[in-house]
Design an enzyme around this catalytic site. Structure first.
Site, mmCIF file in Angstrom:
data_model
loop_
_atom_site.group_PDB
_atom_site.id
_atom_site.type_symbol
_atom_site.label_atom_id
_atom_site.label_comp_id
_atom_site.label_asym_id
_atom_site.label_seq_id
_atom_site.Cartn_x
_atom_site.Cartn_y
_atom_site.Cartn_z
ATOM 1 N N HIS A 45 -4.474 0.850 18.967
ATOM 2 C CA HIS A 45 -5.052 1.493 18.055
ATOM 3 C C HIS A 45 -5.027 2.972 18.179
ATOM 4 O O HIS A 45 -6.115 3.604 18.068
ATOM 5 C CB HIS A 45 -6.388 0.970 17.774
ATOM 6 C CG HIS A 45 -6.878 1.142 16.444
ATOM 7 N ND1 HIS A 45 -8.148 0.444 15.764
ATOM 8 C CD2 HIS A 45 -6.639 1.976 15.568
ATOM 9 C CE1 HIS A 45 -8.242 0.617 14.609
ATOM 10 N NE2 HIS A 45 -7.530 1.713 14.352
ATOM 11 N N ALA A 46 -3.751 3.393 18.538
ATOM 12 C CA ALA A 46 -3.501 4.942 18.884
ATOM 13 C C ALA A 46 -2.686 5.619 17.710
ATOM 14 O O ALA A 46 -2.371 6.762 18.016
ATOM 15 C CB ALA A 46 -3.101 5.127 20.152
ATOM 16 N N GLU A 96 -10.091 -6.289 18.922
ATOM 17 C CA GLU A 96 -9.743 -5.189 20.036
ATOM 18 C C GLU A 96 -11.069 -4.949 20.872
ATOM 19 O O GLU A 96 -11.922 -4.641 20.584
ATOM 20 C CB GLU A 96 -9.606 -3.747 19.124
ATOM 21 C CG GLU A 96 -8.105 -4.014 18.061
ATOM 22 C CD GLU A 96 -8.133 -2.681 17.326
ATOM 23 O OE1 GLU A 96 -8.777 -1.762 17.540
ATOM 24 O OE2 GLU A 96 -7.136 -2.811 16.532
ATOM 25 N N LEU A 116 -8.984 -2.067 4.443
ATOM 26 C CA LEU A 116 -9.450 -3.432 4.649
ATOM 27 C C LEU A 116 -10.659 -3.729 3.797
ATOM 28 O O LEU A 116 -11.396 -2.834 3.460
ATOM 29 C CB LEU A 116 -10.088 -3.387 6.029
ATOM 30 C CG LEU A 116 -10.824 -4.894 6.429
ATOM 31 C CD1 LEU A 116 -9.552 -5.859 6.462
ATOM 32 C CD2 LEU A 116 -11.428 -4.965 7.840
ATOM 33 N N ARG A 136 -5.221 -2.118 9.330
ATOM 34 C CA ARG A 136 -6.389 -2.582 9.851
ATOM 35 C C ARG A 136 -6.167 -3.959 10.398
ATOM 36 O O ARG A 136 -5.216 -4.697 9.967
ATOM 37 C CB ARG A 136 -7.390 -2.583 8.550
ATOM 38 C CG ARG A 136 -7.995 -1.578 8.533
ATOM 39 C CD ARG A 136 -8.968 -0.840 9.631
ATOM 40 N NE ARG A 136 -9.572 0.127 9.252
ATOM 41 C CZ ARG A 136 -9.064 1.556 9.371
ATOM 42 N NH1 ARG A 136 -7.956 1.655 9.758
ATOM 43 N NH2 ARG A 136 -9.983 2.528 8.922
ATOM 44 N N PHE A 168 -3.366 6.810 15.010
ATOM 45 C CA PHE A 168 -3.682 8.079 14.326
ATOM 46 C C PHE A 168 -3.843 9.128 14.967
ATOM 47 O O PHE A 168 -3.915 10.259 14.365
ATOM 48 C CB PHE A 168 -5.346 7.660 13.967
ATOM 49 C CG PHE A 168 -6.219 7.648 15.262
ATOM 50 C CD1 PHE A 168 -6.928 8.626 15.437
ATOM 51 C CD2 PHE A 168 -6.210 6.481 15.970
ATOM 52 C CE1 PHE A 168 -7.715 8.849 16.704
ATOM 53 C CE2 PHE A 168 -7.105 6.627 17.195
ATOM 54 C CZ PHE A 168 -7.910 7.711 17.446
ATOM 55 N N GLY A 225 0.662 -1.326 0.088
ATOM 56 C CA GLY A 225 -0.126 -0.133 0.016
ATOM 57 C C GLY A 225 0.818 1.220 -0.155
ATOM 58 O O GLY A 225 1.710 1.422 1.063
ATOM 59 N N THR A 273 -0.107 -0.995 11.157
ATOM 60 C CA THR A 273 -0.683 0.230 11.416
ATOM 61 C C THR A 273 -1.912 0.519 10.741
ATOM 62 O O THR A 273 -2.471 1.699 10.617
ATOM 63 C CB THR A 273 0.145 1.348 11.409
ATOM 64 O OG1 THR A 273 0.799 1.681 10.220
ATOM 65 C CG2 THR A 273 1.278 1.312 12.306
#
Length: 335
Positions: A300-301, A272, A215, A242, A303, A157, A240
């Protein structure tokens, strides 16, 4: 209750709490409504039927939800991913769907780069080793450690975030290869990485793999036993993107235990929070010797920064404003 062209009812489905000052700043003429679970009462269902636009965070926009949106013209998601949104059902009712893809690019890219370097230089492993130090302080080096200029970083990606990672990591001397069939021809020349046209080619040559793909049905469960078996022995992986890109935790555990996978850093997980009774998570929690310093988990932080959260909220509401006041459709996703 009706609306006028100048005063649209904007429903906020979840997470954002009153007074919604950021959304008001982005769409001053909007009448913000903070919705409750429509399944709970007729009153709640009636409120969903009145909205002209719907802003969602984690809410699952399933066909049942879509059937309530009698007045709604646009749904906008706070964030990038849209695997919880039934775009086909929205389209069938003539409702536009848009996401917010550019609010946390820097933050996620920085988190990915930090994880890549932490695995490359064994920062976490050294941190843990020092805790258990008995003798041979400095000579207790962890092997092998490649120089970054001798290592290949593979990115799956190379969109906004992947490109930001390329731009950051070039300065560390990595040979960077990227796989992204959805980027136009010549993208690799403009950004500065070596392009491969088959996923197998990237997996076979990378020393560290970093995931930056959405995803989709194509990528869900992509990292499975077969994927890991294709990797070179001693490769590391960073996710980092999905959590569900990993088929499960079992394939990760097997590869770490066997040593085929050197290490992993995960900001996202298939579930999660992770199930505490899973053997991999138990080993990580207990800091078992075989996994010590080889598995990094973040909540999941990646961002998050205060500025990123503000941008996410502002741009989401702004997308709705542009749609109604200027006739512009920004970041539209179609089925």
């Amino acid at each position: 209750m009706g609306t006028t062209e100048s005063r649209r009812i904007i429903g906020i489905a979840d997470r954002i709490l009153p007074p919604g000052e950021v959304e008001k700043a982005a769409f001053p003429k909007a009448d913000l409504r903070f919705l409750s679970n429509w399944r709970a009462s007729d009153k709640n269902r009636a409120e969903w039927r009145e909205v002209d636009a719907l802003l969602v965070w984690h809410w699952i926009v399933d066909p049942e939800t879509v059937q309530l949106l009698d007045r709604c013209k646009i749904v906008v998601r706070y964030g990038v991913g849209y695997d919880r949104v039934n775009i086909k059902a929205l389209s069938e009712r003539g409702i536009v769907f848009c996401n917010t893809p550019d609010y946390g690019t820097e933050e996620v890219a920085d988190a990915a780069c930090a994880m890549i370097l932490a695995l490359q230089r064994k920062i976490a492993a050294y941190h843990r080793a020092c805790r258990y130090y008995k003798e041979g302080w400095q000579i207790n080096v962890l092997k092998p450690i490649k120089r970054t200029s001798e290592a290949t970083l593979g990115l799956i990606g190379v969109g906004r975030i992947g490109t930001a990672v390329v731009n950051r990591m070039k300065g560390f001397g990595y040979r960077i290869v990227g796989y992204d069939p959805y980027q136009p021809s010549g993208h690799e020349k403009a950004v500065g990485y070596q392009r491969v046209h088959a996923l197998e080619d990237l997996v076979a040559q990378a020393d560290i793999i970093s995931l930056h793909c959405p995803l989709t049905e194509e990528t869900r469960g992509m990292v499975n036993r077969r994927f890991i078996e294709m990797m070179k022995a001693g490769t590391s992986i960073v996710n980092t993107a999905r959590g569900e890109i990993f088929a499960d935790l079992a394939c990760l555990e097997e590869a770490l235990k066997s040593g085929h996978l050197a290490s992993a850093a995960l900001d996202v997980l298939p579930q999660e929070p992770p199930p505490k009774d899973h053997s991999l998570i138990q080993a990580w929690l207990k800091d078992d010797e075989w996994i010590r310093g080889r598995l990094m988990i973040n909540p999941h932080a990646g961002f998050y920064s205060e500025r990123a959260l503000y941008e996410c909220r502002f741009k989401c509401a702004e997308t709705a404003r542009l749609f109604f006041e200027e006739g512009r459709t920004r970041n539209r996703i179609v089925a």
